[in-house]
Design an enzyme around this catalytic site. Sequence first.
Site: not given
Length: 114
Positions: A31-32, A88, A96, A101-103
């Site tokens: 992640d940036i 999310n 967002e 997507h998975m974190h």
Amino acid sequence: MQNNSIFEKIINKQIPANIIHQDNKITAFKDINPQAPIHILIVPNFFIASLNDINQENKDIVSHMFYTAVNIAKQKNISQEGYRIIFNCNKNGGQEINYLHMHLLGGIKMNKLF
């Protein structure tokens, strides 16, 4: 289906990213804007807008995302101490970018959310 998001550009290597893993189904990259020492995003290589768009035809992608996350956690040496996986869903859920997507977060003790 294409949506021309930043994730699609990362998957197709049109913009640089720190890719941790890529196979024919998913791409995982740092992640940036990390929220933990280890913060990796795992995305399908094909467009799914959100969890609400999981259906009979694409449901297996979620298990592949989890399987990959567990393997990355082991590679990053956070599997024993623990890590967090987050999806999310839509605006009020904190999504967002309109792309499933998975974190994967780890490397610190996580605070309880509730």
